[in-house]
Design an enzyme around this catalytic site. Structure first.
Site, PDB file in Angstrom:
ATOM      1  N   ASP A 164      -8.281  -6.912  -4.695  1.00 49.88           N
ATOM      2  CA  ASP A 164      -7.911  -5.556  -4.257  1.00 49.88           C
ATOM      3  C   ASP A 164      -8.448  -4.548  -5.276  1.00 49.88           C
ATOM      4  O   ASP A 164      -7.966  -4.471  -6.395  1.00 49.88           O
ATOM      5  CB  ASP A 164      -6.379  -5.468  -4.173  1.00 49.88           C
ATOM      6  CG  ASP A 164      -5.890  -4.114  -3.644  1.00 49.88           C
ATOM      7  OD1 ASP A 164      -6.702  -3.179  -3.517  1.00 49.88           O
ATOM      8  OD2 ASP A 164      -4.685  -4.008  -3.357  1.00 49.88           O
ATOM      9  N   SER A 169       0.837  -1.193   0.000  1.00 50.65           N
ATOM     10  CA  SER A 169       0.000   0.000   0.000  1.00 50.65           C
ATOM     11  C   SER A 169       0.881   1.256   0.000  1.00 50.65           C
ATOM     12  O   SER A 169       1.784   1.344  -0.829  1.00 50.65           O
ATOM     13  CB  SER A 169      -0.930  -0.047   1.216  1.00 50.65           C
ATOM     14  OG  SER A 169      -2.012   0.804   1.038  1.00 50.65           O
ATOM     15  N   ARG A 211     -12.052   6.470   9.312  1.00 47.20           N
ATOM     16  CA  ARG A 211     -11.544   5.102   9.392  1.00 47.20           C
ATOM     17  C   ARG A 211     -12.553   4.098   8.846  1.00 47.20           C
ATOM     18  O   ARG A 211     -12.200   3.148   8.147  1.00 47.20           O
ATOM     19  CB  ARG A 211     -11.210   4.768  10.839  1.00 47.20           C
ATOM     20  CG  ARG A 211     -10.724   3.360  11.066  1.00 47.20           C
ATOM     21  CD  ARG A 211      -9.453   3.077  10.308  1.00 47.20           C
ATOM     22  NE  ARG A 211      -8.833   1.809  10.709  1.00 47.20           N
ATOM     23  CZ  ARG A 211      -7.738   1.325  10.152  1.00 47.20           C
ATOM     24  NH1 ARG A 211      -7.136   1.982   9.193  1.00 47.20           N
ATOM     25  NH2 ARG A 211      -7.225   0.188  10.579  1.00 47.20           N
ATOM     26  N   HIS A 243      -7.818  -5.445  -0.404  1.00 47.50           N
ATOM     27  CA  HIS A 243      -6.527  -4.769  -0.278  1.00 47.50           C
ATOM     28  C   HIS A 243      -5.766  -5.241   0.965  1.00 47.50           C
ATOM     29  O   HIS A 243      -4.547  -5.339   0.964  1.00 47.50           O
ATOM     30  CB  HIS A 243      -6.777  -3.259  -0.227  1.00 47.50           C
ATOM     31  CG  HIS A 243      -5.530  -2.459  -0.061  1.00 47.50           C
ATOM     32  ND1 HIS A 243      -4.489  -2.511  -0.964  1.00 47.50           N
ATOM     33  CD2 HIS A 243      -5.124  -1.599   0.920  1.00 47.50           C
ATOM     34  CE1 HIS A 243      -3.515  -1.706  -0.553  1.00 47.50           C
ATOM     35  NE2 HIS A 243      -3.872  -1.153   0.587  1.00 47.50           N
ATOM     36  N   ASP A 244      -6.494  -5.519   2.024  1.00 42.16           N
ATOM     37  CA  ASP A 244      -5.878  -5.960   3.284  1.00 42.16           C
ATOM     38  C   ASP A 244      -5.162  -7.314   3.179  1.00 42.16           C
ATOM     39  O   ASP A 244      -4.474  -7.706   4.127  1.00 42.16           O
ATOM     40  CB  ASP A 244      -6.936  -6.071   4.390  1.00 42.16           C
ATOM     41  CG  ASP A 244      -6.939  -4.840   5.283  1.00 42.16           C
ATOM     42  OD1 ASP A 244      -6.071  -3.965   5.079  1.00 42.16           O
ATOM     43  OD2 ASP A 244      -7.799  -4.753   6.180  1.00 42.16           O
TER      44      ASP A 244
END
Lengths: 198, 373
Positions: free
Chosen positions: B314, B148, B218, B347-348
């Site tokens: 992602d 990232s 967040r 993405h994580d």
């Protein structure tokens, strides 16, 4: 390592830059890297096989030759290898053109549909041929554009592609193909190996 | 957050000219290390953290008392094996875990910077971190790795210091923030600055924090880190500790409750102004622009071996954006490998237990390390 790879390796000069298109698990790449000091890269569509190459410490890009060869600049490799995959592409002609653009020379191998066992299988059994080189059934084969050694020779000639060397393989036996023995070689070889240049 | 005793810092005395034009000096960089540097000093790996990461890569994070953010990948016998390699990670400047950032005091005014802190860039971050090499006496890193925003730093680092790393591993990243990336970051910033507690960035004066705004930021960002399929499988339309809908605005659904929780724990560990600054740095990142639009030129001076990794699900930094980096490298004949890992975790994925990813990373590093011996 299979005989086909030994023949390909013999066609490649030491200390050169080589791209193996459809490099699978990297057996040939590893051999060329270790034995001929080749600066070697691979392109492979299967994620599993890419992982196998990474395990061997090989530099491989996951990708599809039909779309991903275009990122390589003209003549950026001394040789580009395409082993037994030409027949699986949607557009083999485009791939051949790309191989010859990216590589100064290309080494293309094709499973020979003119091999006598293939011919006999279709003639006698009346079903699509299944052989050692063509192990899949008609409904699950990745092969879309089967050709014979003769077809390939005619094709490259019609496109003004130079053939440096043509070899016929039958099990352990390797022999040269020339214009006089083309018919015979087309009948008795299960694999054709061609070193070409445009 | 009284955490100073856990934090190692390096005071950078050399002036650093930032992209915005300001010059900073005598500023701290907070860092942590794992494993040990060998005699030849050729086993060092610099890890770059993502937006809300910090220097505590693995083991117990002494500030949050939770596992370090990359515990799956870094540690003894893991992908980045700390029995073998010396791992360095530092908090980015602009951050809030010890490195020079908006919660620090301005030496001139003796007031907390807040939004008077200079706007920093990815380039500024890596230029600041470069000082760590000098500090440890490392001439060349064995590898630089990051996912990232960490991947963006990897790209910028090798572009700025082409002969300072042997291997380069950008993961799930991009060479240029897309309009969609900027849009999500702007949403987060707007949430923070719309919170009345934010007070033009001077919330420290009133002893409050813009906790609602930061939590919303967040929550929104967290959605972008997951995939639709992953969310659906984990939460679906499951209800939160209730038999039926309550016809109100409490968290009826588990996904709502989950996001609220993610927001609430985040505000305890992260500074709102840092969030503004770091997202801005990401938005400003456009490596090709630094080279007149030609990304390949960013890498033409380096002989490093690259390994680019992306993930199928992602959608924040999709495979194509990672492939653009591969294409730029191939077009100059660089040594680059690439793999897209199958994962539903969005993405994580790079932070989670994704075995194909972890083994690819390990194999690449270990084989490359052996090859250099």
């Amino acid at each position: 390592m299979k005989n086909e790879f030994n023949v390909i390796a013999d066609l490649i000069e030491k200390n050169t830059r080589v791209l193996d298109v459809g490099c699978a698990d990297g057996v040939l790449m590893e051999f060329l890297k270790d034995n001929k000091n080749i600066d070697i890269r691979g392109l492979e569509i299967s994620k599993n096989k890419v992982q196998k190459c990474i395990e061997k410490g090989l530099t491989v890009i996951e990708g599809n030759a039909e779309f991903d060869l275009k990122q390589f600049p003209d003549k950026s490799f001394d040789y580009v290898i395409l082993s037994q995959t030409l027949q699986a592409f949607l557009n083999p002609e485009l791939v051949i053109n790309e191989l010859l653009r990216v590589g100064k020379k290309a080494i293309v191998t094709i499973p020979n549909f003119g091999y006598w066992k293939v011919r006999l299988h279709l003639l006698l059994k009346g079903t699509m041929p299944v052989t050692e080189t063509l192990p899949d059934q008609w409904y699950n084969t990745p092969n879309l554009h089967m050709c014979t050694i003769k077809d390939f020779v005619y094709f490259v000639k019609s496109r003004n592609i130079k053939i440096f060397k043509s070899l016929a393989l039958n099990k352990k036996n390797t022999s040269l193909i020339n214009s006089n023995n083309l018919g015979i070689k087309n009948l008795f070889s299960d694999l054709g190996i061609f070193l070409i240049e445009k | 957050m009284n955490t100073e005793k856990h934090i190692k810092t390096l005071l950078i005395k050399k002036p650093l000219k930032l992209d915005c034009g300001k010059i900073i000096n005598n500023f701290p960089i907070a860092y942590e290390t794992y494993g040990s540097l060998n005699e030849k000093k050729d086993n060092a790996i610099l890890v770059f953290h993502a937006l809300t990461g910090d220097q505590f890569v693995t083991g117990l994070n002494p500030v949050t008392n939770k596992d370090g953010w990359w515990s799956y990948a870094v540690g003894p016998n893991k992908s980045i094996d700390t029995n073998k390699y010396f791992v360095i990670c530092s908090n980015v400047i602009g951050g809030c875990l010890g490195s020079f950032g908006p919660s620090h005091k301005d030496a001139e005014t003796q007031k907390i910077f807040g939004i008077n802190f200079p706007v920093i860039t990815i380039n500024d971050m890596v230029n600041a971190q470069y000082n760590l090499l000098e500090h440890f006496g490392i001439d060349k890193l064995f590898s630089i790795v990051g996912g990232s925003m960490g991947g963006m730093q990897v790209l910028q680092f090798i572009s700025n210091f082409p002969d300072k790393a042997k291997t380069v591993i950008p993961i799930a990243c991009t060479s240029s923030h897309s309009a969609q990336n900027i849009a999500f970051n702007e949403l987060g910033r707007q949430a923070i600055t719309a919170d009345s507690n934010w007070n033009e960035g001077n919330y420290n004066l009133q002893n409050t924090i813009p906790n609602k705004g930061l939590a919303v930021a967040r929550m929104a960002a967290h959605i972008t880190y997951l995939s639709k399929k992953g969310l659906q499988e984990k939460f679906g339309r499951k209800l939160q500790e209730r038999e039926d809908l309550k016809f109100g605005f409490d968290a009826d659904f588990q996904i709502e409750s989950y996001l609220r929780y993610q927001g609430s724990v985040f505000v305890d560990r992260f500074d709102a102004n840092s969030y503004l600054y770091i997202t801005r740095a990401m938005d400003y990142f456009d490596l090709a622009k630094q080279f007149n639009g030609n990304l390949s030129d960013a890498f033409k001076e380096t002989k490093a071996k690259f390994f680019v990794i992306s993930f199928t699900s992602d959608w924040l930094y999709p495979t194509q954006e990672n492939k653009d980096i591969v294409i730029a490298l191939n077009s100059i004949g660089a040594n680059v490998g690439f793999v897209e890992i199958d994962s539903d975790k969005g993405h994580d994925s790079f932070l989670l237990d994704v075995p194909e990813f972890l083994s690819a990373l390990k194999n690449f590093l270990d084989k490359s390390y052996t090859a250099t011996k």
